[in-house]
Design a protein around this motif. Structure first.
Motif, short mmCIF file in Angstrom:
data_model
loop_
_atom_site.label_atom_id
_atom_site.label_comp_id
_atom_site.label_asym_id
_atom_site.label_seq_id
_atom_site.Cartn_x
_atom_site.Cartn_y
_atom_site.Cartn_z
N SER A 1 0.81 -1.21 0.00
CA SER A 1 0.00 0.00 0.00
C SER A 1 0.85 1.27 0.00
O SER A 1 0.32 2.37 -0.10
CB SER A 1 -0.94 0.01 1.20
OG SER A 1 -0.21 0.13 2.39
N LEU A 2 2.15 1.12 0.12
CA LEU A 2 3.03 2.29 0.11
C LEU A 2 3.28 2.77 -1.31
O LEU A 2 3.35 1.99 -2.24
CB LEU A 2 4.37 1.97 0.78
CG LEU A 2 4.38 1.83 2.28
CD1 LEU A 2 5.76 1.44 2.76
CD2 LEU A 2 3.94 3.11 2.95
N ASP A 3 3.47 4.05 -1.43
CA ASP A 3 3.82 4.67 -2.69
C ASP A 3 5.19 5.33 -2.48
O ASP A 3 5.34 6.14 -1.57
CB ASP A 3 2.78 5.71 -3.07
CG ASP A 3 3.04 6.34 -4.41
OD1 ASP A 3 4.08 6.99 -4.56
OD2 ASP A 3 2.19 6.16 -5.30
N LEU A 4 6.16 4.97 -3.28
CA LEU A 4 7.53 5.47 -3.10
C LEU A 4 7.60 6.99 -3.24
O LEU A 4 8.49 7.62 -2.68
CB LEU A 4 8.48 4.83 -4.10
CG LEU A 4 8.76 3.35 -3.88
CD1 LEU A 4 9.61 2.79 -5.01
CD2 LEU A 4 9.44 3.11 -2.55
N GLY A 5 6.66 7.58 -3.94
CA GLY A 5 6.65 9.04 -4.09
C GLY A 5 5.87 9.73 -2.98
O GLY A 5 6.38 10.62 -2.31
#
Length: 87
Positions: free
Chosen positions: A47-51
């Protein structure tokens, strides 16, 4: 045949937003997940977004990361992003 440019633009934009402009999590390679997951033990990696979650990710990798995590951090994020988190 007459083409309505406005309708065409809307259709292309809708297609782009639905198909191409997916959240970064869809593009995280499994190898990257393996590198960062040890530092993000309490987060759902998928669920993480690197941005969008870069502050959280950078902070954790700096606090708990080893050589592999720091190498990833320096290669993926800009110096400005890292400096903003450290300040």
């Amino acid at each position: 045949m007459k083409i309505d440019i406005t309708k065409l633009y809307r259709r292309v934009k809708m297609w782009y937003n639905n198909c191409v402009n997916q959240p970064m999590t869809k593009m995280i390679k499994p190898s990257v997940k393996e590198i960062i997951k040890s530092c993000l033990w309490d987060a759902l990696i998928d669920s993480l977004d690197l941005g969008r979650n870069k502050h959280f990710i950078i902070e954790r990798l700096l606090e708990h990361g080893g050589d592999r995590q720091i190498d990833f951090l320096l290669s993926y994020y800009s110096a400005g992003d890292i400096i903003r988190v450290v300040k």
